[in-house]
Design a protein around this motif. Structure first.
Motif, PDB file in Angstrom:
ATOM      1  N   HIS A 189       0.850  -1.187   0.000  1.00  0.00           N
ATOM      2  CA  HIS A 189       0.000   0.000   0.000  1.00  0.00           C
ATOM      3  C   HIS A 189       0.888   1.241   0.000  1.00  0.00           C
ATOM      4  CE1 HIS A 189       0.986  -0.668   4.263  1.00  0.00           C
ATOM      5  NE2 HIS A 189       0.850   0.655   4.411  1.00  0.00           N
ATOM      6  N   PHE A 190       0.255   2.398  -0.095  1.00  0.00           N
ATOM      7  CA  PHE A 190       0.986   3.663   0.009  1.00  0.00           C
ATOM      8  C   PHE A 190       0.071   4.708   0.631  1.00  0.00           C
ATOM      9  CE2 PHE A 190      -0.935   3.482  -4.166  1.00  0.00           C
ATOM     10  CZ  PHE A 190      -1.465   4.752  -4.371  1.00  0.00           C
ATOM     11  N   HIS A 191       0.671   5.816   1.044  1.00  0.00           N
ATOM     12  CA  HIS A 191      -0.064   6.868   1.732  1.00  0.00           C
ATOM     13  C   HIS A 191       0.039   8.182   0.969  1.00  0.00           C
ATOM     14  CE1 HIS A 191      -0.445   4.240   5.230  1.00  0.00           C
ATOM     15  NE2 HIS A 191       0.814   3.908   5.007  1.00  0.00           N
ATOM     16  N   GLY A 192      -0.959   9.020   1.145  1.00  0.00           N
ATOM     17  CA  GLY A 192      -0.975  10.342   0.537  1.00  0.00           C
ATOM     18  C   GLY A 192      -0.258  11.366   1.393  1.00  0.00           C
ATOM     19  N   ASP A 193       0.323  10.926   2.504  1.00  0.00           N
ATOM     20  CA  ASP A 193       1.080  11.792   3.393  1.00  0.00           C
ATOM     21  C   ASP A 193       2.282  11.009   3.908  1.00  0.00           C
ATOM     22  OD1 ASP A 193      -0.770  10.086   4.806  1.00  0.00           O
ATOM     23  OD2 ASP A 193      -0.418  11.241   6.635  1.00  0.00           O
ATOM     24  N   HIS A 219       5.474   2.629  -2.126  1.00  0.00           N
ATOM     25  CA  HIS A 219       4.777   1.346  -1.973  1.00  0.00           C
ATOM     26  C   HIS A 219       5.541   0.516  -0.943  1.00  0.00           C
ATOM     27  CE1 HIS A 219       2.626   1.521  -6.142  1.00  0.00           C
ATOM     28  NE2 HIS A 219       2.569   2.663  -5.481  1.00  0.00           N
ATOM     29  N   HIS A 220       4.828   0.074   0.086  1.00  0.00           N
ATOM     30  CA  HIS A 220       5.456  -0.692   1.157  1.00  0.00           C
ATOM     31  C   HIS A 220       4.444  -1.651   1.772  1.00  0.00           C
ATOM     32  CE1 HIS A 220       3.602   2.743   3.173  1.00  0.00           C
ATOM     33  NE2 HIS A 220       3.625   2.047   4.311  1.00  0.00           N
ATOM     34  N   TYR A 221       4.936  -2.550   2.618  1.00  0.00           N
ATOM     35  CA  TYR A 221       4.091  -3.535   3.304  1.00  0.00           C
ATOM     36  C   TYR A 221       4.692  -3.808   4.668  1.00  0.00           C
ATOM     37  CZ  TYR A 221       7.637  -6.357   0.889  1.00  0.00           C
ATOM     38  OH  TYR A 221       8.813  -6.850   0.388  1.00  0.00           O
ATOM     39  N   ALA A 222       3.882  -4.398   5.542  1.00  0.00           N
ATOM     40  CA  ALA A 222       4.357  -4.635   6.912  1.00  0.00           C
ATOM     41  C   ALA A 222       3.679  -5.863   7.506  1.00  0.00           C
ATOM     42  CB  ALA A 222       4.064  -3.410   7.778  1.00  0.00           C
ATOM     43  N   MET A 223       4.305  -6.396   8.557  1.00  0.00           N
ATOM     44  CA  MET A 223       3.771  -7.559   9.255  1.00  0.00           C
ATOM     45  C   MET A 223       4.285  -7.532  10.699  1.00  0.00           C
ATOM     46  SD  MET A 223       4.246 -11.596   8.278  1.00  0.00           S
ATOM     47  CE  MET A 223       5.920 -11.767   8.863  1.00  0.00           C
ATOM     48  N   ALA A 224       3.426  -7.921  11.632  1.00  0.00           N
ATOM     49  CA  ALA A 224       3.823  -7.995  13.040  1.00  0.00           C
ATOM     50  C   ALA A 224       4.496  -9.329  13.327  1.00  0.00           C
ATOM     51  CB  ALA A 224       2.595  -7.836  13.930  1.00  0.00           C
ATOM     52  N   VAL A 280      -2.087  -1.132  -3.091  1.00  0.00           N
ATOM     53  CA  VAL A 280      -1.532  -1.175  -4.436  1.00  0.00           C
ATOM     54  C   VAL A 280      -2.537  -1.906  -5.321  1.00  0.00           C
ATOM     55  CG1 VAL A 280       0.343  -2.090  -5.867  1.00  0.00           C
ATOM     56  CG2 VAL A 280       0.848  -1.031  -3.658  1.00  0.00           C
ATOM     57  N   GLY A 281      -2.960  -1.243  -6.376  1.00  0.00           N
ATOM     58  CA  GLY A 281      -3.992  -1.803  -7.264  1.00  0.00           C
ATOM     59  C   GLY A 281      -5.384  -1.664  -6.711  1.00  0.00           C
ATOM     60  N   GLY A 282      -5.552  -0.884  -5.630  1.00  0.00           N
ATOM     61  CA  GLY A 282      -6.859  -0.775  -4.968  1.00  0.00           C
ATOM     62  C   GLY A 282      -7.331   0.656  -4.812  1.00  0.00           C
TER      63      GLY A 282
END
Length: 149
Positions: A76-80, A120-125, A144-146
Protein backbone atom coordinates in the motif's frame (compact mmCIF):
# COMPACT_ATOMS: atom_id res chain seq x y z
CA UNK A 1 16.90 30.50 46.46
CA UNK A 2 14.49 27.83 47.72
CA UNK A 3 11.72 30.42 48.08
CA UNK A 4 12.18 31.67 44.48
CA UNK A 5 12.06 28.08 43.15
CA UNK A 6 8.94 27.38 45.20
CA UNK A 7 7.23 30.55 43.88
CA UNK A 8 8.20 29.68 40.29
CA UNK A 9 6.97 26.09 40.58
CA UNK A 10 3.73 27.22 42.23
CA UNK A 11 3.11 29.76 39.45
CA UNK A 12 3.91 27.09 36.81
CA UNK A 13 1.48 24.64 38.41
CA UNK A 14 -1.31 27.23 38.52
CA UNK A 15 -0.64 28.31 34.92
CA UNK A 16 -0.57 24.67 33.77
CA UNK A 17 -3.83 23.89 35.56
CA UNK A 18 -5.48 26.90 33.90
CA UNK A 19 -4.13 25.86 30.50
CA UNK A 20 -5.52 22.34 30.94
CA UNK A 21 -8.91 23.73 31.96
CA UNK A 22 -8.97 26.08 28.96
CA UNK A 23 -7.97 23.32 26.53
CA UNK A 24 -4.75 25.12 25.58
CA UNK A 25 -2.41 22.90 27.57
CA UNK A 26 -0.58 19.79 26.42
CA UNK A 27 -2.35 16.56 25.54
CA UNK A 28 -1.39 13.91 28.07
CA UNK A 29 -2.47 10.29 27.63
CA UNK A 30 -1.43 7.66 30.16
CA UNK A 31 -1.49 3.96 29.22
CA UNK A 32 -4.74 3.39 31.12
CA UNK A 33 -6.42 6.13 29.05
CA UNK A 34 -5.65 4.61 25.65
CA UNK A 35 -8.96 3.56 24.11
CA UNK A 36 -8.46 0.65 21.71
CA UNK A 37 -11.06 0.03 18.98
CA UNK A 38 -11.25 -2.80 16.46
CA UNK A 39 -9.73 -1.66 13.16
CA UNK A 40 -11.94 -1.60 10.09
CA UNK A 41 -11.24 -1.52 6.35
CA UNK A 42 -7.51 -1.55 5.71
CA UNK A 43 -6.91 -1.67 9.49
CA UNK A 44 -8.99 -4.84 9.99
CA UNK A 45 -7.20 -7.31 12.24
CA UNK A 46 -5.55 -4.59 14.31
CA UNK A 47 -6.64 -2.58 17.32
CA UNK A 48 -6.55 1.18 16.74
CA UNK A 49 -6.29 4.04 19.25
CA UNK A 50 -6.36 7.71 18.30
CA UNK A 51 -4.06 9.47 20.77
CA UNK A 52 -4.30 13.06 19.49
CA UNK A 53 -5.85 14.88 16.55
CA UNK A 54 -7.86 13.19 13.81
CA UNK A 55 -6.04 11.42 10.94
CA UNK A 56 -9.02 12.02 8.62
CA UNK A 57 -8.77 15.81 8.99
CA UNK A 58 -6.19 18.49 8.26
CA UNK A 59 -3.65 18.86 11.05
CA UNK A 60 -1.32 16.81 13.19
CA UNK A 61 -2.40 13.41 14.49
CA UNK A 62 -0.99 10.56 16.54
CA UNK A 63 -2.44 7.06 16.60
CA UNK A 64 -1.41 3.60 17.74
CA UNK A 65 -1.94 0.18 16.23
CA UNK A 66 -1.82 -3.02 18.27
CA UNK A 67 -1.33 -6.09 16.09
CA UNK A 68 -1.39 -9.77 16.90
CA UNK A 69 1.49 -11.94 15.72
CA UNK A 70 1.30 -12.39 11.95
CA UNK A 71 -1.02 -9.42 11.25
CA UNK A 72 -0.21 -8.25 7.72
CA UNK A 73 -0.64 -5.01 5.82
CA UNK A 74 -0.26 -5.89 2.12
CA UNK A 75 1.43 -3.49 -0.31
CA UNK A 76 0.00 0.00 0.00
CA UNK A 77 0.99 3.66 0.01
CA UNK A 78 -0.06 6.87 1.73
CA UNK A 79 -0.98 10.34 0.54
CA UNK A 80 1.08 11.79 3.39
CA UNK A 81 4.37 11.01 5.14
CA UNK A 82 3.93 8.11 7.58
CA UNK A 83 6.13 8.35 10.69
CA UNK A 84 6.21 5.11 12.69
CA UNK A 85 7.77 4.31 16.06
CA UNK A 86 7.77 0.69 17.23
CA UNK A 87 6.70 0.72 20.89
CA UNK A 88 6.77 -3.04 21.51
CA UNK A 89 7.25 -6.23 19.55
CA UNK A 90 8.82 -6.27 16.09
CA UNK A 91 7.50 -4.71 12.90
CA UNK A 92 8.67 -6.40 9.72
CA UNK A 93 8.71 -4.00 6.74
CA UNK A 94 9.48 -4.10 3.05
CA UNK A 95 9.07 -1.98 -0.06
CA UNK A 96 7.57 -2.80 -3.43
CA UNK A 97 4.35 -3.94 -5.05
CA UNK A 98 4.47 -7.58 -3.85
CA UNK A 99 4.81 -8.78 -0.28
CA UNK A 100 8.05 -10.75 0.03
CA UNK A 101 8.75 -11.89 3.58
CA UNK A 102 12.35 -12.89 2.73
CA UNK A 103 13.16 -9.24 1.91
CA UNK A 104 11.55 -7.70 4.99
CA UNK A 105 13.60 -5.77 7.55
CA UNK A 106 12.98 -6.31 11.27
CA UNK A 107 12.31 -3.15 13.28
CA UNK A 108 12.46 -4.01 17.02
CA UNK A 109 10.96 -1.89 19.81
CA UNK A 110 12.51 1.56 19.82
CA UNK A 111 12.90 1.70 16.04
CA UNK A 112 11.64 4.60 13.94
CA UNK A 113 10.89 4.80 10.22
CA UNK A 114 9.63 7.72 8.12
CA UNK A 115 7.90 6.47 4.95
CA UNK A 116 7.74 9.05 2.13
CA UNK A 117 4.41 9.93 0.57
CA UNK A 118 3.59 7.54 -2.28
CA UNK A 119 6.21 4.85 -1.45
CA UNK A 120 4.78 1.35 -1.97
CA UNK A 121 5.46 -0.69 1.16
CA UNK A 122 4.09 -3.54 3.30
CA UNK A 123 4.36 -4.63 6.91
CA UNK A 124 3.77 -7.56 9.25
CA UNK A 125 3.82 -7.99 13.04
CA UNK A 126 6.27 -10.48 14.52
CA UNK A 127 4.88 -11.24 17.96
CA UNK A 128 2.28 -8.90 19.43
CA UNK A 129 3.41 -5.50 18.20
CA UNK A 130 2.37 -1.95 19.06
CA UNK A 131 3.34 0.94 16.79
CA UNK A 132 2.70 4.64 17.02
CA UNK A 133 2.04 6.58 13.82
CA UNK A 134 2.12 10.34 13.59
CA UNK A 135 1.84 12.77 10.74
CA UNK A 136 -0.10 15.63 9.25
CA UNK A 137 -3.53 14.74 7.91
CA UNK A 138 -5.63 14.12 6.20
CA UNK A 139 -4.05 10.68 6.09
CA UNK A 140 -4.91 8.16 3.42
CA UNK A 141 -3.95 4.56 2.71
CA UNK A 142 -4.33 3.13 -0.79
CA UNK A 143 -3.79 -0.56 -1.44
CA UNK A 144 -1.53 -1.18 -4.44
CA UNK A 145 -3.99 -1.80 -7.26
CA UNK A 146 -6.86 -0.77 -4.97
CA UNK A 147 -8.81 2.12 -3.62
CA UNK A 148 -8.00 4.68 -0.88
CA UNK A 149 -9.07 4.12 2.76
Amino acid sequence: MFFRCFVFLSAFALTSAAAFAAGTGPTIVTPSQVQWQAGTGSMAGAQVAIIAGDPSKAGEYTMRLKMADGTKFPPHFHGDVENVTVLSGTLMVGTGDTMNQSKMIALPAGSFVSVPKGLHHYAMAKGETVIQIHGVGPSSMTMVGGTPH
